[in-house]
Design an enzyme around this catalytic site. Structure first.
Site, PDB file in Angstrom:
ATOM      1  N   SER A 147      -3.060  -1.383  -1.926  1.00 29.96           N
ATOM      2  CA  SER A 147      -4.113  -2.301  -1.811  1.00 29.96           C
ATOM      3  C   SER A 147      -3.721  -3.629  -0.892  1.00 29.96           C
ATOM      4  O   SER A 147      -2.709  -3.496  -0.440  1.00 29.96           O
ATOM      5  CB  SER A 147      -4.326  -3.004  -3.165  1.00 29.96           C
ATOM      6  OG  SER A 147      -4.914  -4.173  -3.217  1.00 29.96           O
ATOM      7  N   TYR A 160      -0.603  -6.309 -11.232  1.00 35.90           N
ATOM      8  CA  TYR A 160      -1.438  -5.736 -10.465  1.00 35.90           C
ATOM      9  C   TYR A 160      -0.880  -5.683  -8.788  1.00 35.90           C
ATOM     10  O   TYR A 160      -0.452  -4.765  -8.299  1.00 35.90           O
ATOM     11  CB  TYR A 160      -2.811  -5.869 -10.405  1.00 35.90           C
ATOM     12  CG  TYR A 160      -3.619  -5.281  -9.335  1.00 35.90           C
ATOM     13  CD1 TYR A 160      -3.986  -3.695  -9.512  1.00 35.90           C
ATOM     14  CD2 TYR A 160      -4.073  -5.761  -8.176  1.00 35.90           C
ATOM     15  CE1 TYR A 160      -4.550  -2.975  -8.619  1.00 35.90           C
ATOM     16  CE2 TYR A 160      -4.725  -5.091  -7.180  1.00 35.90           C
ATOM     17  CZ  TYR A 160      -5.107  -3.713  -7.471  1.00 35.90           C
ATOM     18  OH  TYR A 160      -5.718  -2.878  -6.611  1.00 35.90           O
TER      19      TYR A 160
END
Length: 267
Positions: A147, A160
């Site tokens: 990401s 995360y």
């Protein structure tokens, strides 16, 4: 039949988190190029629908494996099932993953431990299992979906962001180790993407989602797929996301964290 499709006929790609979003779009691209598929996700109903769709449209073989990668035994069970069936995996796509939103001292521990299991441990476990065979055979490709979050800490999504930093670091390191083996590793690092991720992470009201236009999953998958097939080690879809990832390197760390906190905060 294009060159990629010709070369991929008879090869098999295993894709986790394949029931929607980027995973589904990547699966469609592999299917279009003639790869047989092994699709892994928790929803049997969605996987069956996709298997029927791709079999009819692309004339490929599609196996489905209903597994929850939050369960520690899942990677071994997937690997063992395919070994017993005599199915060789040529491409591994570790796409499964999810996030959570909120102050770390207030968020749910069980949910975050499951996130670590899916985003980090399960990804590492599957890579270990399938990579050993790829190296022995002298060919194979692995795509790990990281990401844009991988490039900086993320207050309000602390766990995360940390998991995605791991995925990027891990992928780049083993890509270097594998030089000359015939096996390549790519990390795909998309920015905010239209999918079910934001809703599941309960972050729909954050400025990260509301203040900018997110890329759609199909576009992200196409850019990622092209980079993967050309053996790029890191693929960042979108000029803006590339610039942001690069800017972090030249910005004082405490300022990076403050900016990240501001972007992750609710509107």
């Amino acid at each position: 039949m294009n060159e990629t499709e010709h070369l991929s006929r008879g090869k098999t790609a295993l894709i986790t988190g394949a029931s929607g979003g980027i995973g589904y779009e990547l699966a469609k691209l592999f299917a279009h190029d003639g790869y047989n598929l092994i699709l892994v996700a928790r929803s049997a109903e969605k996987l069956l629908q996709i298997a029927e769709e791709f079999t009819a449209k692309f004339g490929i073989k599609v196996e489905i494996i209903v597994k929850d990668l939050a369960i520690p035994t899942a990677p071994t069970e997937i690997f063992t099932k395919l070994q017993q069936a005599g199915i060789k995996v040529d491409v591994l796509v570790n796409n499964a993953g999810f996030g959570s939103y909120g102050f770390f001292h207030e968020t749910d521990l069980t949910n975050e431990l499951e996130m670590l299991q899916v985003n980090v441990v399960g990804l590492t476990h599957l890579t270990k299992l399938f990579l050993q065979d790829m190296v022995q055979q002298g060919s194979g490709k692995i795509l790990n979906v990281s990401s844009g979050a991988a490039f900086q800490p993320g207050p309000l999504m602390a766990v995360y962001f940390a998991t995605k930093a791991y995925v990027l670091s891990f992928s780049e390191a083993i890509a270097n180790e594998l030089e000359g083996t015939g096996v390549t590793v790519t990390a795909l690092c998309p920015g905010p993407t239209v999918s079910g991720f934001q809703k599941k992470a309960a972050m729909e009201e954050s400025k990260l989602v509301t203040s900018q236009k997110s890329m759609d999953a199909e576009t992200v998958a196409k850019i990622g797929y092209r980079g993967f097939m050309s053996n790029q080690r890191v693929v960042i879809p979108g000029i803006k996301n590339k610039l942001l990832a690069e800017a972090v390197r030249f910005t004082p760390r405490n300022l990076v964290v403050k900016i990240s906190r501001s972007i992750n905060s609710k509107s």
